[in-house]
Design a protein around this motif. Structure first.
Motif, PDB file in Angstrom:
ATOM      1  N   THR A  69       0.675  -1.188  -0.024  1.00  0.00           N
ATOM      2  CA  THR A  69      -0.002  -0.089  -0.014  1.00  0.00           C
ATOM      3  C   THR A  69       0.851   1.273   0.088  1.00  0.00           C
ATOM      4  O   THR A  69       0.255   2.434   0.007  1.00  0.00           O
ATOM      5  CB  THR A  69      -0.817   0.012   1.213  1.00  0.00           C
ATOM      6  N   ARG A 118      -6.574   3.115   1.404  1.00  0.00           N
ATOM      7  CA  ARG A 118      -5.383   2.468   0.930  1.00  0.00           C
ATOM      8  C   ARG A 118      -5.294   1.215   0.202  1.00  0.00           C
ATOM      9  O   ARG A 118      -4.686   0.995  -0.804  1.00  0.00           O
ATOM     10  CB  ARG A 118      -4.146   2.547   1.949  1.00  0.00           C
ATOM     11  N   ARG A 119      -5.916   0.267   0.705  1.00  0.00           N
ATOM     12  CA  ARG A 119      -5.936  -1.100   0.242  1.00  0.00           C
ATOM     13  C   ARG A 119      -6.721  -1.093  -1.193  1.00  0.00           C
ATOM     14  O   ARG A 119      -6.354  -1.909  -1.892  1.00  0.00           O
ATOM     15  CB  ARG A 119      -6.678  -2.231   1.272  1.00  0.00           C
ATOM     16  N   HIS A 149      -0.427   5.377  -0.270  1.00  0.00           N
ATOM     17  CA  HIS A 149       0.106   6.176   0.703  1.00  0.00           C
ATOM     18  C   HIS A 149       0.460   7.478  -0.108  1.00  0.00           C
ATOM     19  O   HIS A 149       0.325   8.640   0.256  1.00  0.00           O
ATOM     20  CB  HIS A 149       0.997   5.722   1.680  1.00  0.00           C
ATOM     21  N   GLY A 157      -6.910   3.139   6.084  1.00  0.00           N
ATOM     22  CA  GLY A 157      -6.354   1.694   6.048  1.00  0.00           C
ATOM     23  C   GLY A 157      -7.212   1.094   4.961  1.00  0.00           C
ATOM     24  O   GLY A 157      -6.321   0.437   4.029  1.00  0.00           O
TER      25      GLY A 157
END
Length: 222
Positions: A132, A192-193, A136, A189
């Motif tokens: 990831t 980002r995935r 970011h 999170g």
């Protein structure tokens, strides 16, 4: 200065020798910050992409290439610096994290940054799950991501080969992906995935690779 000099010599020479098939090069913005996210099949990938893109593309390279001794070490350092590469100690966890900050500095200067979301070369030709870090960078810097699909580069420089060979190479640049509205209050999170998976799906479409479905682990000599 050295970069500008070599750019007038190396790219046209390499293109004349390899005669690569290139598709979608117009998808790479001529100016402004952008991430080029590519599959990774060979050491030579980090040469092929800068040779084809008509603007400087900065890649991260392992620090060993910059710290050699003697004439060979000096030539190696000059060569990788001339390609716009920046050193990182990949065995140092903190240095790997710091490389993301370095990438953000590159993007902050309005330059192009190249990254391999798989993290290391695929030895079996499969496309491995993306890490990831690419998401970011895209979300933090607010910049577009151009997916890149490479084919044939393992034939140019197979594992263990010291010099490149003549072989058929195909490079496809996809349309820029914009993730500026991806977060919208959602868990970072998870976003980002999702962003990473979207990028990897486009790379898969461009490269024609079968997905491994797992992360790739770096080999000692990778």
């Amino acid at each position: 200065m050295l970069y500008e000099v070599l750019q007038r010599v190396v790219p046209p020479t390499a293109r004349a020798l390899w005669r690569p098939t290139v598709e979608g090069l117009e998808n790479v913005p001529a100016t402004g910050p952008v991430i080029l996210a590519s599959n990774h099949l060979s050491f030579i990938d980090s040469v092929v992409i800068p040779v084809l893109v008509p603007r400087k593309v900065v890649f991260i390279a392992k620090s060993d290439y910059f710290t050699g001794t003697g004439l060979k070490g000096k030539l190696s350092k000059v060569w990788f610096e001339s390609l716009g590469m920046l050193p990182v100690d990949r065995d140092d966890a903190q240095a790997a994290l710091d490389s993301l900050d370095t990438a953000l500095e590159v993007l902050g200067r309005g330059e192009a940054f190249g990254i391999y979301p798989e993290g290391t070369r695929s030895r079996d030709g499969l496309l491995y799950r993306g890490r990831t870090g690419v998401a970011h960078l895209a979300l933090t810097a607010g910049v577009p991501v151009v997916p890149v699909g490479l084919q044939g580069t393992p034939d140019v420089q197979p594992v263990g080969a010291k010099l490149p060979r003549l072989a058929k190479v195909t490079v496809r640049f996809g349309e820029p992906l914009d993730f500026s509205d991806a977060v919208q209050g959602r868990p970072l999170g998870k976003v980002r995935r999702e962003v990473t998976d979207t990028i990897m799906a486009r790379i898969r479409d461009l490269s024609g690779q079968e997905e491994a479905g797992v992360y790739n682990e770096r080999q000692p000599d990778a």
